[in-house]
Write a protein that holds these residues in place. Structure first.
Motif, PDB file in Angstrom:
ATOM      1  N   ALA A 131     -15.679  -2.222  -1.349  1.00  0.00           N
ATOM      2  CA  ALA A 131     -16.569  -3.366  -1.609  1.00  0.00           C
ATOM      3  C   ALA A 131     -15.797  -4.512  -2.269  1.00  0.00           C
ATOM      4  N   PHE A 132     -14.945  -4.196  -3.244  1.00  0.00           N
ATOM      5  CA  PHE A 132     -14.149  -5.226  -3.894  1.00  0.00           C
ATOM      6  C   PHE A 132     -13.153  -5.841  -2.901  1.00  0.00           C
ATOM      7  N   ARG A 133     -12.568  -5.029  -2.038  1.00  0.00           N
ATOM      8  CA  ARG A 133     -11.634  -5.551  -1.020  1.00  0.00           C
ATOM      9  C   ARG A 133     -12.336  -6.511  -0.081  1.00  0.00           C
ATOM     10  N   GLN A 134     -13.559  -6.175   0.325  1.00  0.00           N
ATOM     11  CA  GLN A 134     -14.313  -7.050   1.235  1.00  0.00           C
ATOM     12  C   GLN A 134     -14.534  -8.426   0.623  1.00  0.00           C
ATOM     13  N   HIS A 135     -14.679  -8.478  -0.697  1.00  0.00           N
ATOM     14  CA  HIS A 135     -14.876  -9.755  -1.391  1.00  0.00           C
ATOM     15  C   HIS A 135     -13.559 -10.351  -1.892  1.00  0.00           C
ATOM     16  N   ASP A 136     -12.448  -9.734  -1.546  1.00  0.00           N
ATOM     17  CA  ASP A 136     -11.113 -10.177  -1.967  1.00  0.00           C
ATOM     18  C   ASP A 136     -11.012 -10.320  -3.486  1.00  0.00           C
ATOM     19  N   LEU A 137     -11.496  -9.307  -4.193  1.00  0.00           N
ATOM     20  CA  LEU A 137     -11.506  -9.326  -5.652  1.00  0.00           C
ATOM     21  C   LEU A 137     -10.369  -8.520  -6.281  1.00  0.00           C
ATOM     22  N   ILE A 138      -9.584  -7.826  -5.483  1.00  0.00           N
ATOM     23  CA  ILE A 138      -8.523  -6.974  -6.029  1.00  0.00           C
ATOM     24  C   ILE A 138      -7.232  -7.782  -6.142  1.00  0.00           C
ATOM     25  N   ASP A 139      -6.645  -7.733  -7.329  1.00  0.00           N
ATOM     26  CA  ASP A 139      -5.427  -8.501  -7.607  1.00  0.00           C
ATOM     27  C   ASP A 139      -4.158  -7.674  -7.472  1.00  0.00           C
ATOM     28  N   GLU A 140      -4.284  -6.360  -7.677  1.00  0.00           N
ATOM     29  CA  GLU A 140      -3.089  -5.515  -7.670  1.00  0.00           C
ATOM     30  C   GLU A 140      -3.460  -4.102  -7.234  1.00  0.00           C
ATOM     31  N   TYR A 141      -2.519  -3.481  -6.536  1.00  0.00           N
ATOM     32  CA  TYR A 141      -2.671  -2.094  -6.095  1.00  0.00           C
ATOM     33  C   TYR A 141      -1.552  -1.282  -6.714  1.00  0.00           C
ATOM     34  N   ARG A 142      -1.918  -0.252  -7.472  1.00  0.00           N
ATOM     35  CA  ARG A 142      -0.953   0.706  -8.018  1.00  0.00           C
ATOM     36  C   ARG A 142      -1.270   2.038  -7.360  1.00  0.00           C
ATOM     37  N   LEU A 143      -0.532   2.335  -6.314  1.00  0.00           N
ATOM     38  CA  LEU A 143      -0.760   3.571  -5.563  1.00  0.00           C
ATOM     39  C   LEU A 143       0.331   4.570  -5.926  1.00  0.00           C
ATOM     40  N   PHE A 144      -0.107   5.754  -6.298  1.00  0.00           N
ATOM     41  CA  PHE A 144       0.803   6.831  -6.668  1.00  0.00           C
ATOM     42  C   PHE A 144       0.839   7.788  -5.480  1.00  0.00           C
ATOM     43  N   VAL A 145       1.873   7.621  -4.654  1.00  0.00           N
ATOM     44  CA  VAL A 145       1.986   8.367  -3.399  1.00  0.00           C
ATOM     45  C   VAL A 145       2.551   9.752  -3.694  1.00  0.00           C
ATOM     46  N   ASN A 146       1.733  10.767  -3.403  1.00  0.00           N
ATOM     47  CA  ASN A 146       2.115  12.155  -3.652  1.00  0.00           C
ATOM     48  C   ASN A 146       2.850  12.714  -2.436  1.00  0.00           C
ATOM     49  N   PRO A 147       3.867  13.543  -2.656  1.00  0.00           N
ATOM     50  CA  PRO A 147       4.667  14.072  -1.555  1.00  0.00           C
ATOM     51  C   PRO A 147       3.944  15.214  -0.838  1.00  0.00           C
ATOM     52  N   VAL A 148       2.863  14.863  -0.166  1.00  0.00           N
ATOM     53  CA  VAL A 148       2.085  15.850   0.576  1.00  0.00           C
ATOM     54  C   VAL A 148       1.410  15.156   1.754  1.00  0.00           C
ATOM     55  N   LEU A 149       1.347  15.852   2.874  1.00  0.00           N
ATOM     56  CA  LEU A 149       0.591  15.388   4.042  1.00  0.00           C
ATOM     57  C   LEU A 149      -0.668  16.248   4.119  1.00  0.00           C
ATOM     58  N   LEU A 150      -1.825  15.632   3.951  1.00  0.00           N
ATOM     59  CA  LEU A 150      -3.073  16.393   3.965  1.00  0.00           C
ATOM     60  C   LEU A 150      -3.615  16.608   5.374  1.00  0.00           C
ATOM     61  N   GLY A 151      -3.447  15.620   6.230  1.00  0.00           N
ATOM     62  CA  GLY A 151      -3.938  15.747   7.592  1.00  0.00           C
ATOM     63  C   GLY A 151      -5.408  15.427   7.755  1.00  0.00           C
ATOM     64  N   ARG A 152      -6.176  15.617   6.699  1.00  0.00           N
ATOM     65  CA  ARG A 152      -7.595  15.267   6.750  1.00  0.00           C
ATOM     66  C   ARG A 152      -8.136  15.129   5.336  1.00  0.00           C
ATOM     67  N   GLY A 153      -9.301  14.545   5.239  1.00  0.00           N
ATOM     68  CA  GLY A 153      -9.924  14.258   3.948  1.00  0.00           C
ATOM     69  C   GLY A 153     -10.538  12.882   4.007  1.00  0.00           C
ATOM     70  N   ARG A 154     -10.617  12.205   2.862  1.00  0.00           N
ATOM     71  CA  ARG A 154     -11.140  10.836   2.811  1.00  0.00           C
ATOM     72  C   ARG A 154      -9.999   9.866   2.585  1.00  0.00           C
ATOM     73  N   ARG A 155      -9.912   8.913   3.471  1.00  0.00           N
ATOM     74  CA  ARG A 155      -8.891   7.873   3.325  1.00  0.00           C
ATOM     75  C   ARG A 155      -9.288   6.927   2.208  1.00  0.00           C
ATOM     76  N   LEU A 156      -8.293   6.398   1.543  1.00  0.00           N
ATOM     77  CA  LEU A 156      -8.571   5.461   0.471  1.00  0.00           C
ATOM     78  C   LEU A 156      -9.107   4.150   1.025  1.00  0.00           C
ATOM     79  N   PHE A 157      -8.549   3.684   2.127  1.00  0.00           N
ATOM     80  CA  PHE A 157      -8.944   2.384   2.658  1.00  0.00           C
ATOM     81  C   PHE A 157      -9.663   2.523   3.984  1.00  0.00           C
ATOM     82  N   ASP A 158     -10.851   1.941   4.049  1.00  0.00           N
ATOM     83  CA  ASP A 158     -11.560   1.821   5.326  1.00  0.00           C
ATOM     84  C   ASP A 158     -10.921   0.700   6.123  1.00  0.00           C
TER      85      ASP A 158
END
Length: 189
Positions: A131-158
């Protein structure tokens, strides 16, 4: 002006949770937790969707009462109690101290919040982030990328209709294999 910062763990293939809301694959060791604490202690508000708030609020307010909890987790419990929480929910009743409920994401109200003094505001919860992305309200992304491939689940970004330009401002590898990728939003003009 206070920034709105996404502060989330993701798998290498872009999931923030596995099937059945599993986050057991997050590689948060004491070193990484201390890094989280150092930054989060400077923030002025946690912005949560209802589900994220309920998960956080179920554990963190009293986590440091457990003598088995590692020191960095105990430290975060104190940070969590101290930092105000703004929860976006159409159904949640107003709750305990330092928690305020907003019924919708109103871009003007958010921009007004950003004008108040204080540190960054971190945002958690995939639906709220979207919702915040749709309104362009996010100023910074701090993504902590874990060394794992899940293959399925919920994606962070639609999927989104409008691309947003970002600039890498920091990357850092932790001893447990997690890599921080920190990007700022590039605004026109």
């Amino acid at each position: 002006m206070r920034k709105i910062v996404v502060h989330m763990a993701v798998s290498l293939d872009g999931f923030f949770e596995g099937p059945d809301r599993d986050i057991g694959w997050h590689r948060v060791d004491d070193d990484l937790h201390r890094y989280f604490n150092e930054y989060l202690a400077t923030t002025s508000a946690f912005l949560f969707g209802r589900v994220t708030f309920e998960l956080m609020d179920e554990f963190w307010p009293t986590a440091d009462d457990d003598p088995e909890v590692p020191a960095p987790m105990g430290e975060f419990a104190g940070i969590y109690r101290r930092i105000p929480r703004i929860v976006f929910s159409r159904t949640l009743a107003p709750t305990g101290p330092r928690t305020e409920v907003h019924r919708e994401v109103d871009p003007e109200a958010i921009r007004s919040l950003q004008q108040q003094p204080g540190g960054d505001m971190t945002i958690g919860g995939a639906k709220l982030i979207d919702a915040f992305r749709q309104h362009d309200l996010i100023d910074e992304y701090r993504l902590f990328v874990n060394p794992v491939l899940l293959g399925r689940g919920r994606r962070l970004f639609d999927p989104a209709d409008v691309p947003r330009d970002l600039r890498l401002v920091e990357s850092r590898a932790f001893g447990n294999g997690v890599v921080l990728l920190r990007h700022e939003r590039v605004r026109p003009g």
